[in-house]
Design a protein around this motif. Structure first.
Motif, PDB file in Angstrom:
ATOM      1  N   LEU A   1      34.280  47.414 171.021  1.00 33.17           N
ATOM      2  CA  LEU A   1      35.270  46.694 171.831  1.00 33.17           C
ATOM      3  C   LEU A   1      35.025  46.940 173.318  1.00 33.17           C
ATOM      4  O   LEU A   1      34.989  45.998 174.107  1.00 33.17           O
ATOM      5  CB  LEU A   1      36.681  47.132 171.449  1.00 33.17           C
ATOM      6  CG  LEU A   1      37.788  46.380 172.170  1.00 33.17           C
ATOM      7  CD1 LEU A   1      38.878  46.026 171.173  1.00 33.17           C
ATOM      8  CD2 LEU A   1      38.384  47.191 173.284  1.00 33.17           C
ATOM      9  N   LEU A   2      34.842  48.193 173.694  1.00 29.70           N
ATOM     10  CA  LEU A   2      34.624  48.504 175.113  1.00 29.70           C
ATOM     11  C   LEU A   2      33.323  47.919 175.638  1.00 29.70           C
ATOM     12  O   LEU A   2      33.247  47.509 176.790  1.00 29.70           O
ATOM     13  CB  LEU A   2      34.654  50.017 175.331  1.00 29.70           C
ATOM     14  CG  LEU A   2      36.009  50.685 175.160  1.00 29.70           C
ATOM     15  CD1 LEU A   2      35.872  52.193 175.317  1.00 29.70           C
ATOM     16  CD2 LEU A   2      37.018  50.129 176.150  1.00 29.70           C
ATOM     17  N   SER A   3      32.298  47.868 174.797  1.00 26.95           N
ATOM     18  CA  SER A   3      31.027  47.325 175.268  1.00 26.95           C
ATOM     19  C   SER A   3      31.078  45.814 175.415  1.00 26.95           C
ATOM     20  O   SER A   3      30.240  45.235 176.100  1.00 26.95           O
ATOM     21  CB  SER A   3      29.896  47.723 174.333  1.00 26.95           C
ATOM     22  OG  SER A   3      29.984  47.039 173.118  1.00 26.95           O
ATOM     23  N   ALA A   4      32.042  45.159 174.776  1.00 28.21           N
ATOM     24  CA  ALA A   4      32.156  43.704 174.892  1.00 28.21           C
ATOM     25  C   ALA A   4      33.003  43.283 176.076  1.00 28.21           C
ATOM     26  O   ALA A   4      33.005  42.116 176.444  1.00 28.21           O
ATOM     27  CB  ALA A   4      32.745  43.113 173.618  1.00 28.21           C
ATOM     28  N   THR A   5      33.735  44.210 176.666  1.00 27.77           N
ATOM     29  CA  THR A   5      34.460  43.860 177.879  1.00 27.77           C
ATOM     30  C   THR A   5      33.475  43.963 179.028  1.00 27.77           C
ATOM     31  O   THR A   5      32.279  44.113 178.828  1.00 27.77           O
ATOM     32  CB  THR A   5      35.658  44.806 178.088  1.00 27.77           C
ATOM     33  OG1 THR A   5      35.179  46.141 178.156  1.00 27.77           O
ATOM     34  CG2 THR A   5      36.666  44.672 176.961  1.00 27.77           C
ATOM     35  N   LEU A   6      33.955  43.897 180.232  1.00 28.31           N
ATOM     36  CA  LEU A   6      33.047  43.886 181.374  1.00 28.31           C
ATOM     37  C   LEU A   6      32.522  45.274 181.726  1.00 28.31           C
ATOM     38  O   LEU A   6      31.894  45.450 182.755  1.00 28.31           O
ATOM     39  CB  LEU A   6      33.749  43.243 182.581  1.00 28.31           C
ATOM     40  CG  LEU A   6      34.139  41.780 182.339  1.00 28.31           C
ATOM     41  CD1 LEU A   6      34.932  41.243 183.525  1.00 28.31           C
ATOM     42  CD2 LEU A   6      32.930  40.907 182.096  1.00 28.31           C
ATOM     43  N   LEU A   7      32.775  46.265 180.864  1.00 32.36           N
ATOM     44  CA  LEU A   7      32.233  47.605 181.080  1.00 32.36           C
ATOM     45  C   LEU A   7      30.764  47.646 180.655  1.00 32.36           C
ATOM     46  O   LEU A   7      30.398  47.071 179.634  1.00 32.36           O
ATOM     47  CB  LEU A   7      33.014  48.635 180.260  1.00 32.36           C
ATOM     48  CG  LEU A   7      34.484  48.803 180.611  1.00 32.36           C
ATOM     49  CD1 LEU A   7      35.146  49.755 179.631  1.00 32.36           C
ATOM     50  CD2 LEU A   7      34.643  49.313 182.026  1.00 32.36           C
ATOM     51  N   PRO A   8      29.930  48.310 181.422  1.00 34.69           N
ATOM     52  CA  PRO A   8      28.492  48.337 181.081  1.00 34.69           C
ATOM     53  C   PRO A   8      28.170  49.390 180.022  1.00 34.69           C
ATOM     54  O   PRO A   8      27.663  50.459 180.325  1.00 34.69           O
ATOM     55  CB  PRO A   8      27.839  48.664 182.418  1.00 34.69           C
ATOM     56  CG  PRO A   8      28.859  49.460 183.154  1.00 34.69           C
ATOM     57  CD  PRO A   8      30.201  48.935 182.711  1.00 34.69           C
ATOM     58  N   LEU A   9      28.492  49.109 178.790  1.00 37.17           N
ATOM     59  CA  LEU A   9      28.190  50.003 177.680  1.00 37.17           C
ATOM     60  C   LEU A   9      27.353  49.244 176.655  1.00 37.17           C
ATOM     61  O   LEU A   9      27.350  48.026 176.616  1.00 37.17           O
ATOM     62  CB  LEU A   9      29.474  50.477 176.995  1.00 37.17           C
ATOM     63  CG  LEU A   9      30.429  51.342 177.778  1.00 37.17           C
ATOM     64  CD1 LEU A   9      31.710  51.534 176.990  1.00 37.17           C
ATOM     65  CD2 LEU A   9      29.806  52.686 178.083  1.00 37.17           C
ATOM     66  N   GLY A  10      26.693  49.997 175.808  1.00 36.19           N
ATOM     67  CA  GLY A  10      25.975  49.401 174.697  1.00 36.19           C
ATOM     68  C   GLY A  10      26.498  49.987 173.405  1.00 36.19           C
ATOM     69  O   GLY A  10      26.608  51.211 173.277  1.00 36.19           O
ATOM     70  N   SER A  11      26.812  49.164 172.448  1.00 31.86           N
ATOM     71  CA  SER A  11      27.358  49.661 171.187  1.00 31.86           C
ATOM     72  C   SER A  11      26.288  49.876 170.132  1.00 31.86           C
ATOM     73  O   SER A  11      26.548  50.511 169.114  1.00 31.86           O
ATOM     74  CB  SER A  11      28.402  48.683 170.661  1.00 31.86           C
ATOM     75  OG  SER A  11      27.815  47.416 170.476  1.00 31.86           O
ATOM     76  N   GLU A  12      25.089  49.386 170.355  1.00 32.78           N
ATOM     77  CA  GLU A  12      24.037  49.495 169.348  1.00 32.78           C
ATOM     78  C   GLU A  12      23.713  50.944 168.975  1.00 32.78           C
ATOM     79  O   GLU A  12      23.516  51.229 167.796  1.00 32.78           O
ATOM     80  CB  GLU A  12      22.763  48.773 169.802  1.00 32.78           C
ATOM     81  CG  GLU A  12      22.878  47.277 169.810  1.00 32.78           C
ATOM     82  CD  GLU A  12      23.541  46.732 171.056  1.00 32.78           C
ATOM     83  OE1 GLU A  12      23.807  47.524 171.984  1.00 32.78           O
ATOM     84  OE2 GLU A  12      23.796  45.530 171.094  1.00 32.78           O
ATOM     85  N   PRO A  13      23.631  51.879 169.942  1.00 35.92           N
ATOM     86  CA  PRO A  13      23.348  53.258 169.532  1.00 35.92           C
ATOM     87  C   PRO A  13      24.412  53.832 168.596  1.00 35.92           C
ATOM     88  O   PRO A  13      24.078  54.544 167.648  1.00 35.92           O
ATOM     89  CB  PRO A  13      23.313  54.033 170.852  1.00 35.92           C
ATOM     90  CG  PRO A  13      22.946  53.023 171.868  1.00 35.92           C
ATOM     91  CD  PRO A  13      23.585  51.743 171.407  1.00 35.92           C
TER      92      PRO A  13
END
Length: 192
Positions: free
Chosen positions: A27-39
């Protein structure tokens, strides 16, 4: 601050919490925050291979909810801009009448890059199949809200795109042999 970060990381530790962590990170990675959820998704599936489909479903749901938040942010931003312009125009109009001034010529609003607007309007919600792309996907969801594309069809296309992304990325990462990951982690073993 450092203790807060440590406690947050311990709270979100994958083996302890699991799928809720995958949901939150997605959820956080899909907002405008620069995160990646794949790891996080890959790590959880690597720890629990029998949870492949559940992890993909939870990550897709979290990422889709984040895309929906972006859509609503774009929609709300458009309403705020329209409301601001109307209020400013009303203030200027009242001032002109109070001072008995002639109406000034209408100012042209600054144009954003019209190519994107035309592309999104022409393609519509299916353009959100590309919402999984890094650096482009989140603003694409916000642009869909700004353009007031239909919410539910936009959400369906976001979900399809994000599902295909997680399936592809995770399958590719799982095909890489364990020896590669072990060699990649070897220099960092002394830290843990």
């Amino acid at each position: 601050m450092e203790t807060w970060i440590d406690s947050l990381l311990q709270t979100l530790a994958l083996p302890d919490v699991g799928l809720p962590t995958v949901f939150v990170v997605s959820l956080l990675s899909a907002t405008l925050l620069p995160l990646g959820s794949e790891p996080a998704v890959f790590g959880y599936i690597k720890l629990n291979p029998d949870m492949f489909w559940a992890t993909i479903a939870v990550a897709t749901a979290g990422n889709t909810v984040g895309g929906a938040i972006d859509w609503w942010l774009g929609y709300a931003a458009k309403l705020a801009v329209v409301r601001y312009r109307q209020q400013r125009q009303a203030r200027l109009h009242a001032r002109e009448h109070a001072l008995n001034l002639p109406h000034p010529p209408r100012q042209k609003k600054p144009s954003l890059d019209k190519r994107y607007f035309r592309w999104m309007r022409r393609i519509g919600p299916p353009a959100l199949l590309f919402s999984w792309l890094p650096a482009v996907g989140d603003p694409l969801c916000a642009l869909a809200g700004w353009l007031r594309l239909p919410f539910w069809s936009s959400l369906v296309y976001m979900a399809i795109g994000k599902l295909l992304r997680y399936l592809t990325m995770t399958a590719v990462l799982l095909w890489i042999p364990n020896s590669f990951w072990e060699a990649l982690a070897a220099p960092f073993r002394h830290w843990f």
